[in-house]
Design a protein around this motif. Structure first.
Motif, PDB file in Angstrom:
ATOM      1  N   ASN A  23       0.820  -1.213   0.000  1.00  0.00           N
ATOM      2  CA  ASN A  23       0.000   0.000   0.000  1.00  0.00           C
ATOM      3  C   ASN A  23       0.853   1.261   0.000  1.00  0.00           C
ATOM      4  O   ASN A  23       0.557   2.237  -0.687  1.00  0.00           O
ATOM      5  CB  ASN A  23      -0.922   0.011   1.217  1.00  0.00           C
ATOM      6  N   GLN A  24       1.913   1.220   0.805  1.00  0.00           N
ATOM      7  CA  GLN A  24       2.783   2.395   0.857  1.00  0.00           C
ATOM      8  C   GLN A  24       3.425   2.662  -0.498  1.00  0.00           C
ATOM      9  O   GLN A  24       3.532   3.805  -0.934  1.00  0.00           O
ATOM     10  CB  GLN A  24       3.856   2.206   1.932  1.00  0.00           C
ATOM     11  N   THR A  34       0.858   4.152  -2.859  1.00  0.00           N
ATOM     12  CA  THR A  34       0.634   5.553  -2.525  1.00  0.00           C
ATOM     13  C   THR A  34       1.738   6.440  -3.094  1.00  0.00           C
ATOM     14  O   THR A  34       1.473   7.441  -3.746  1.00  0.00           O
ATOM     15  CB  THR A  34       0.596   5.701  -0.989  1.00  0.00           C
ATOM     16  N   LYS A  41      -3.533   0.527   8.159  1.00  0.00           N
ATOM     17  CA  LYS A  41      -2.489   0.430   7.123  1.00  0.00           C
ATOM     18  C   LYS A  41      -2.775  -0.642   6.100  1.00  0.00           C
ATOM     19  O   LYS A  41      -2.193  -0.654   5.016  1.00  0.00           O
ATOM     20  CB  LYS A  41      -1.137   0.156   7.779  1.00  0.00           C
ATOM     21  N   GLU A  42      -3.638  -1.582   6.436  1.00  0.00           N
ATOM     22  CA  GLU A  42      -3.935  -2.634   5.477  1.00  0.00           C
ATOM     23  C   GLU A  42      -5.118  -2.285   4.573  1.00  0.00           C
ATOM     24  O   GLU A  42      -5.398  -2.978   3.600  1.00  0.00           O
ATOM     25  CB  GLU A  42      -4.190  -3.951   6.197  1.00  0.00           C
ATOM     26  N   GLY A  43      -5.783  -1.204   4.910  1.00  0.00           N
ATOM     27  CA  GLY A  43      -6.851  -0.722   4.056  1.00  0.00           C
ATOM     28  C   GLY A  43      -6.283   0.205   3.000  1.00  0.00           C
ATOM     29  O   GLY A  43      -5.099   0.538   3.007  1.00  0.00           O
ATOM     30  N   LEU A  44      -7.154   0.622   2.065  1.00  0.00           N
ATOM     31  CA  LEU A  44      -6.682   1.446   0.966  1.00  0.00           C
ATOM     32  C   LEU A  44      -7.787   2.393   0.512  1.00  0.00           C
ATOM     33  O   LEU A  44      -8.941   1.967   0.361  1.00  0.00           O
ATOM     34  CB  LEU A  44      -6.294   0.531  -0.197  1.00  0.00           C
ATOM     35  N   GLY A  83       0.281   6.565   3.767  1.00  0.00           N
ATOM     36  CA  GLY A  83       0.600   5.306   3.090  1.00  0.00           C
ATOM     37  C   GLY A  83      -0.603   4.443   2.735  1.00  0.00           C
ATOM     38  O   GLY A  83      -0.439   3.332   2.246  1.00  0.00           O
ATOM     39  N   ASN A  84      -1.828   4.943   2.979  1.00  0.00           N
ATOM     40  CA  ASN A  84      -2.987   4.152   2.538  1.00  0.00           C
ATOM     41  C   ASN A  84      -3.997   4.995   1.753  1.00  0.00           C
ATOM     42  O   ASN A  84      -5.137   4.593   1.590  1.00  0.00           O
ATOM     43  CB  ASN A  84      -3.650   3.439   3.724  1.00  0.00           C
TER      44      ASN A  84
END
Ligand SMILES: C[S@@+](CC[C@H](N)C(=O)[O-])C[C@H]1O[C@@H](n2cnc3c(N)ncnc32)[C@H](O)[C@@H]1O
Lengths: 343, 224
Positions: free
Chosen positions: A90-91, A94, B92-95, B117-118
């Motif tokens: 995800n990072q 982004t 953090k595991e979501g988006l 970061g998400n």
């Protein structure tokens, strides 16, 4: 054997028809490098795969394969140790998208400068074409002076010479009765051939002008959708060029936009200390809304138009969100009110 | 001293009549909100006046379909005020795929997105889903829309058809003023709901007055 190439955020995959990965060439893990690779049409990784696997016939742009890889990208990214887990993935997503967006902002925010170049090119071309036409008319008038006044349209004049050359060959309703009685001198074949060549090059310049205008229209709609919808493409391009770009235009008060392009008249007015007339409009004078208003109200209409244009330029500079239809309607209503209050 | 308490909403807490989310990036504010520490955890106050879902909760919303690990498509993300709280909740595991048309708020979103970061920033027009379908990796659990334009209903439906998982959620803040200033807001809401009911079951709806005038907050679930 066929194989499919799919470019992703983490690198280039090639898959066989059963969706098995034949090869994976990872990109570097740096987000800005990845963004660069993604904006290239054919990054070096694709070439690498093509040369390594000579026995395959590679196909790119297969939508189903692309969708399949996209959906499984997280799985692949972990499998090929590009990232450790979803959080890292995800990072990365982004950061890469952020880089892509920055590139996009940079590109779109500079395209207005292209408007300045096309607009100036068109103006310069117009000047040159005029000089050439004048030369052609004077020159050909040695041979066929009567045609000069008969054919006022420049493009037609040029086209006739390009097509027929010598006046004896001309076939045209307006000219046929004049050509035998012409007071001009006779031209040899050499004399006419060079003029035909000259005329055909001028025609090409006219065609170039058309192409430039088409391109300018597209460009200005893209750069300033609201502003160009209200001003008209040609006037919009001139105003943006005169202002030196969209950003500067968006910072101008509407009174300045109203007078843009009237600098000479304004200067004359200031020098005369009020004895000559102050200009009411610049380039926007050619706008149909002003052209179609009675003289007494043109000043008022110009003020309204400039105010709307000023708002439109700001929307275009900041967001480009299309609101021009509502704005035009509002402007038309206001102008109608002015016109009806006159009666 | 008052304590943070869990509300019935996933990842949303309350204290002294205010609500808050757990800060995903401790020490960092997204828009000037208050930070509160309680038993070693840092919370960010979720401002009723600046964020529509917060106002909806305040006005009695019963269900907000947000959970840890969710994928969200956010249309009209602007500078990230509301989405920063979604980002806290999904973790953090979501988006969040955040679509915004306007360059100015978008520029402010970028640093927030990178820090968290998400949140995936996408500069695009929500009317043209084709333009960002490459950025959206897989179907999402929730489509959230706050775009304030006259075609907001259509925009939501089109994006859901393309990006929403079967039985996924759609949430919208309808702004009646963007659809027609001259008409009664309630009439406009009714028409929008009727349109939505072709595709969704309505789970809950609340008006956002006084925090946002002429807004209806609607939570829906896809019939498909
Ligand atoms: C009311 S603001 C959103 C505020 C944000 N949701 C929050 O609470 O933090 C509406 C946003 O939608 C954006 N917008 C309007 N039309 C849009 C479109 N067609 N596509 C994407 N964004 C749009 C506007 O630029 C604006 O930033």
């Amino acid at each position: 054997m066929y194989a499919y190439l799919v470019k992703t955020l983490i690198g280039v995959f090639s898959l066989d028809e059963n969706r098995r990965v034949i090869s994976f060439k990872p990109f570097s893990k740096d987000p800005s490098q990845i963004a660069m690779k993604l904006s290239e049409d054919s990054p070096s990784e694709i070439q690498q795969i093509r040369t390594e696997f000579k026995n395959f016939e590679f196909v790119s742009g297969n939508l189903k394969m692309e969708a399949f890889v996209k959906e499984n990208l997280l799985k692949y990214a972990i499998e090929y140790s590009f990232v450790k887990n979803q959080v890292e993935f995800n990072q990365l997503l982004t950061k890469v998208n952020s880089e892509l967006a920055k590139q996009k902002i940079k590109e779109t925010s500079r395209r207005d400068q292209l408007v300045i170049h096309v607009n100036n090119a068109i103006e310069e071309l117009d000047k040159s074409v005029n000089v050439f036409i004048e030369r052609l008319r004077e020159w050909y008038s040695f041979h066929f002076p009567e045609m000069d006044r008969m054919i006022e349209n420049h493009e037609t004049y040029v086209a006739l010479i390009e097509k027929f050359g010598n006046r004896q060959n001309i076939d045209d309703k307006k000219l046929n009765h004049l050509k035998d009685r012409s007071s001009g001198m006779d031209f040899t074949e050499d004399d006419t051939n060079i003029l035909k060549l000259f005329a055909s090059d001028i025609t090409k310049l006219y065609q170039l002008r058309e192409s430039l205008l088409d391109y300018q229209s597209k460009l200005v709609k893209d750069v300033a959708p609201n502003f160009s919808a209200i001003a008209g493409d040609a006037i919009a391009a001139k105003l943006i060029a005169k202002a030196g770009g969209l950003e500067r235009l968006s910072r101008m008060p509407s009174s300045t936009i109203q007078l843009l392009g009237s600098e000479k008249a304004l200067f004359r007015f200031l020098k005369s200390r009020g004895r000559s007339k102050s200009p009411k409009f610049g380039l926007i004078y050619n706008h149909p809304m002003i052209q179609n208003s009675p003289r007494e109200t043109q000043g008022k209409v110009a003020r309204l138009l400039a105010a709307k244009l000023s708002i439109a330029s700001r929307i275009d500079y900041y967001s480009k969100e299309y609101k021009a239809d509502e704005m035009k309607k509002d402007l038309e209503n206001k102008v109608k009110k002015i016109l009806s209050s006159k009666e | 001293m008052a304590e943070m308490k869990q509300t019935k909403f996933h990842g949303v807490f309350k204290i002294d009549g205010r609500i808050a989310t757990v800060n995903l990036v401790p020490g960092k504010k997204a828009y000037g909100e208050d930070l509160i520490k309680d038993r070693g955890v840092e919370y960010r106050i979720w401002d009723f006046w600046r964020s529509k879902p917060a106002a909806a909760i305040k006005n009695g919303l019963k269900e907000l379909p947000l959970k840890k690990g969710m994928a969200i498509l956010y249309l009209g993300i602007a500078n990230g005020t509301t989405s920063s709280h979604f980002s806290d909740i999904i973790g953090k595991e979501g988006l969040i795929y955040g679509v915004e048309i306007s360059g100015r708020p978008f520029r402010e979103l970028l640093p927030i997105a990178e820090k968290r970061g998400n949140i995936i920033p996408i500069l695009a027009n929500a009317r043209m889903p084709e333009d960002y379908e490459n950025n959206v990796l897989s179907k999402v659990d929730l489509v959230y829309e706050d775009v304030a334009s006259n075609d907001q209903v259509e925009i939501l439906i089109r994006n859901c058809l393309k990006f929403l998982k079967p039985k996924g959620y759609a949430v919208i803040a309808i702004k009646s003023q963007s659809i027609d200033v001259t008409r009664n807001p309630r009439e406009i809401y009714k028409e929008c709901i009727k349109e939505f009911e072709k595709h969704f079951d309505i789970i809950d709806k609340v008006e956002l007055d006084p925090y946002e005038k002429y807004h209806l907050f609607v939570v829906m679930k896809s019939k498909r």
